[in-house]
Write an enzyme that holds these catalytic residues in place. Structure first.
Site, short mmCIF file in Angstrom:
data_model
loop_
_atom_site.label_atom_id
_atom_site.label_comp_id
_atom_site.label_asym_id
_atom_site.label_seq_id
_atom_site.Cartn_x
_atom_site.Cartn_y
_atom_site.Cartn_z
N SER A 151 0.80 -1.37 0.15
CA SER A 151 -0.05 -0.05 -0.24
C SER A 151 0.94 1.27 -0.08
O SER A 151 0.32 2.24 0.66
CB SER A 151 -1.01 -0.06 1.31
OG SER A 151 -0.43 -0.01 2.35
N ILE A 153 3.27 4.13 -2.61
CA ILE A 153 2.89 5.04 -3.82
C ILE A 153 2.59 4.11 -4.91
O ILE A 153 1.78 4.45 -5.73
CB ILE A 153 4.05 6.15 -3.94
CG1 ILE A 153 3.51 6.93 -4.95
CG2 ILE A 153 5.39 5.38 -4.38
CD1 ILE A 153 4.45 8.11 -5.07
N GLU A 194 19.54 17.32 -4.48
CA GLU A 194 20.19 16.37 -3.88
C GLU A 194 21.58 15.89 -4.67
O GLU A 194 21.75 16.32 -5.61
CB GLU A 194 19.24 15.16 -3.53
CG GLU A 194 18.14 15.80 -2.60
CD GLU A 194 17.20 14.65 -2.38
OE1 GLU A 194 17.42 13.43 -2.26
OE2 GLU A 194 15.94 15.05 -1.62
N HIS A 214 22.27 4.58 2.73
CA HIS A 214 22.15 6.10 2.74
C HIS A 214 23.31 6.61 3.30
O HIS A 214 23.81 5.82 4.52
CB HIS A 214 20.88 6.35 3.39
CG HIS A 214 20.42 7.78 3.23
ND1 HIS A 214 21.00 8.66 3.94
CD2 HIS A 214 19.48 8.63 2.40
CE1 HIS A 214 20.61 9.88 3.56
NE2 HIS A 214 19.55 9.77 2.62
N ARG A 265 25.40 9.07 -3.97
CA ARG A 265 25.49 8.32 -2.42
C ARG A 265 26.47 7.20 -2.59
O ARG A 265 26.83 7.05 -1.34
CB ARG A 265 23.97 7.63 -2.36
CG ARG A 265 22.82 8.78 -2.10
CD ARG A 265 21.28 8.12 -1.81
NE ARG A 265 20.48 9.23 -1.69
CZ ARG A 265 19.16 8.77 -1.60
NH1 ARG A 265 18.74 7.71 -1.74
NH2 ARG A 265 18.29 9.77 -1.11
N HIS A 270 19.59 1.23 2.66
CA HIS A 270 18.47 2.47 2.30
C HIS A 270 17.64 1.97 1.12
O HIS A 270 16.32 1.89 1.34
CB HIS A 270 19.06 3.74 2.17
CG HIS A 270 18.33 4.80 1.86
ND1 HIS A 270 17.25 5.18 2.55
CD2 HIS A 270 17.94 5.54 0.76
CE1 HIS A 270 16.46 6.10 2.09
NE2 HIS A 270 17.07 6.53 0.90
N ARG A 315 20.94 4.36 -7.41
CA ARG A 315 19.89 5.05 -7.87
C ARG A 315 20.18 6.41 -7.51
O ARG A 315 20.79 6.88 -6.38
CB ARG A 315 18.80 4.67 -6.87
CG ARG A 315 17.42 5.42 -7.04
CD ARG A 315 16.47 5.30 -5.67
NE ARG A 315 17.08 5.53 -4.38
CZ ARG A 315 16.41 6.38 -3.52
NH1 ARG A 315 15.32 7.18 -3.93
NH2 ARG A 315 16.89 6.42 -2.46
N SER A 329 13.15 7.53 -6.98
CA SER A 329 12.41 6.22 -6.65
C SER A 329 10.82 6.50 -6.72
O SER A 329 10.12 5.87 -7.21
CB SER A 329 12.74 5.71 -5.43
OG SER A 329 12.89 6.66 -4.42
#
Length: 526
Positions: free
Chosen positions: A11, A13, A116, A243, A290, A351, A386, A391
């Site tokens: 449940s 996004i 970012e 992360h 990252r 992460h 990523r 995401s």
């Protein structure tokens, strides 16, 4: 047997936006959304930074976003997936705003765009520092208005139903169909047979295969474990994104995340004694991707023997910082630290999974009528690493694409209804309740320890070989418990975590070069 046209597992996004589209465009279809916790508990909820999407076409462009994504992915992205996500992104953002999601605006009433690591332009739309929670809120509110969607909380998927489960059925393991799932109702403790024409996996990540993670407790790799047992193709599991800046704690489990956007805002990384170090590792310093920042922190910690490094926010504009990051400031304050006076201790933590269930450009897996969207899937967008805030955008775009293909399939109605009738109920006859939960807890901790110590940010051939041996021992113990026990969420989660660990280790051993988030120190010697 419970019958539904479309079964959505998860449940967040991706699952909710997909369910919205199916329910809106085909009002006669029954859609069931199941989640093992509350419907609002998902990885989406904890996404702080925002959604990376091109909205300012004077300074930014699709081409820049595509190139930033390809660069972060270190040559392993599928370009067609990257182009689809980037170019279709603005339309998907427009939709969720129509559904009720809010994003911060500036004094000119355009989006207040953050930046970012890995991005060459400001392009991250956000809502304070709780973007994911805001999107989750809006989607849940919108979906409540749809009469043909049923939200089932506290339902845990035990296994996907394929030809394996049909007695006497001969099948080709490379040409399987999905007919729904066996689901444990946690309130009644009964296992239900839920059949469906289409099943969507939207189960999120697998952060809890490691000791420290930014993921919520539900992130136990369930979708990947289920798909692995159902013989779906799964790839790129060696690419785990750590992360760089989780709030350091002596306790294991979910660590509070200090968003990458804080570094985008100007915060600096330094040692515990206050010395900056990122200039030694990359020209972009704190705004490097990252994987580079996480390895730099790992290196500094090992060089100095420290348990953490620090984030320095003391020089930042306090008023503007509080406007952008009120919740991050509060979480540090609750821990006894003032971001404008104190250095904030941070460590890298598991992460995001860049690989997962292999899917095509419409989210279709290698098992017919089983789609996968979001972190549990491998669309080819992320490659070896990523790009920050890609995401949530991927979830929206591939949720839409999977919905388009699902609606086509439902209209064609070429489903084998006879097979649905052959599916047996789940048989637990002769099984016993496992009264020694301590065994499951012990094995889970053992698995997390071996993954953290041997299959973490920096790996080696020797560490991976030892990890493989240890994982096999744990697998045998878990299988023995499974063979005589009534199924519980704890046992099922452990089964899935063991599958995830196996895949990460095996695919790490197959990896022959250092790319993106993957780093084996022995490969540098070749």
């Amino acid at each position: 047997m419970i019958y539904t046209d479309v079964l959505v597992i998860g449940s967040g996004i991706s699952g909710l936006s997909y369910a919205m589209k199916i329910a809106q465009q085909k009002p006669g279809a029954k859609v069931a959304v199941i989640t093992k916790s509350d419907d609002e508990e998902s990885n989406t909820k904890y996404a702080q930074g925002g959604v990376a999407v091109v909205t300012d076409f004077t300074k930014d462009s699709f081409e820049k976003h595509i190139e930033d994504t390809l660069r972060a992915g270190d040559g392993l992205c599928k370009r067609e997936a990257v182009e689809a996500v980037v170019t279709e992104g603005p339309e998907r953002i427009r939709e969720i705003v129509e559904w009720g999601a809010n994003f911060d605006k500036n004094e000119f009433q355009t989006y207040d765009l953050g930046r970012e690591g890995g991005h060459t332009e400001n392009r991250v739309v956000h809502y304070k520092d709780i973007t994911g929670a805001e999107i989750e809120r809006a989607l849940l509110k919108a979906i409540e208005r749809l009469p043909n969607v049923e939200l089932l909380n506290h339902h845990y998927v035990i296994d996907l139903i394929t030809e394996h489960h049909i007695p006497g059925e001969s099948f080709d393991k490379y040409n399987l169909n999905c007919y729904g799932a066996y689901v444990l109702d946690l309130k009644t403790q009964r296992i239900k047979k839920m059949s469906a024409k289409i099943t969507l996996m939207a189960t999120g990540g697998c952060g809890h295969v490691y000791k420290n993670t930014t993921n919520p407790i539900i992130a136990t790799g369930d979708g990947i474990g289920l798909a692995h047992r159902a013989k779906a193709r799964i790839s790129n599991m060696q690419f785990i994104q750590f992360h760089p800046t989780a709030f350091y704690s002596l306790t294991t489990g979910q660590l509070p995340l200090i968003s990458e956007a804080v570094r985008g805002f100007g915060a600096k990384l330094c040692t515990a004694s206050g010395e900056p170090f990122m200039h030694k590792y990359d020209d972009r310093e704190e705004l490097a991707s990252r994987d580079i920042v996480a390895r730099a922190i790992d290196s500094e910690m090992k060089l100095r023997g420290d348990d953490y490094v620090c984030l320095d926010c003391r020089h930042l504009d306090q008023r503007k910082f509080m406007e952008h990051f009120p919740n991050i400031y509060k979480q540090c304050k609750d821990a006894g630290l003032d971001m404008f006076r104190d250095l904030i201790p941070v460590v890298p933590a598991s992460h995001y999974l860049c690989g997962g269930i292999d899917v095509d450009l419409f989210g279709q897996s290698t098992i017919k009528n089983m789609f996968a969207v979001g972190e549990c899937s491998n669309t080819g967008l992320h490659g070896a690493n990523r790009l920050a805030s890609n995401s949530l955008l991927e979830a929206l775009v591939f949720g839409h694409r999977a919905a388009v293909k699902t609606l086509e399939r439902l209209s064609e109605d070429n489903f084998n209804y006879e097979q649905l009738l052959k599916i047996p109920e789940w048989d637990q006859e002769g099984m016993k309740v496992n009264e020694e939960m301590v065994l499951l807890n012990y094995l889970r901790k053992e698995l997390q320890t071996l993954m953290s110590d041997l299959v973490g940010i920096v790996r080696s051939n020797r560490r991976l070989k030892l990890a493989k041996q240890k994982e096999e021992e744990i697998y045998k113990s878990v299988k023995e418990i499974y063979n005589f026990s009534i199924l519980s969420p704890q046992l099922s989660e452990l089964r899935n975590l063991v599958s995830v660990a196996f895949l990460i280790i095996a695919q790490s051993m197959e990896q022959t070069e250092n790319r993106g988030t993957f780093y084996n120190k022995d490969l540098d010697k070749k």
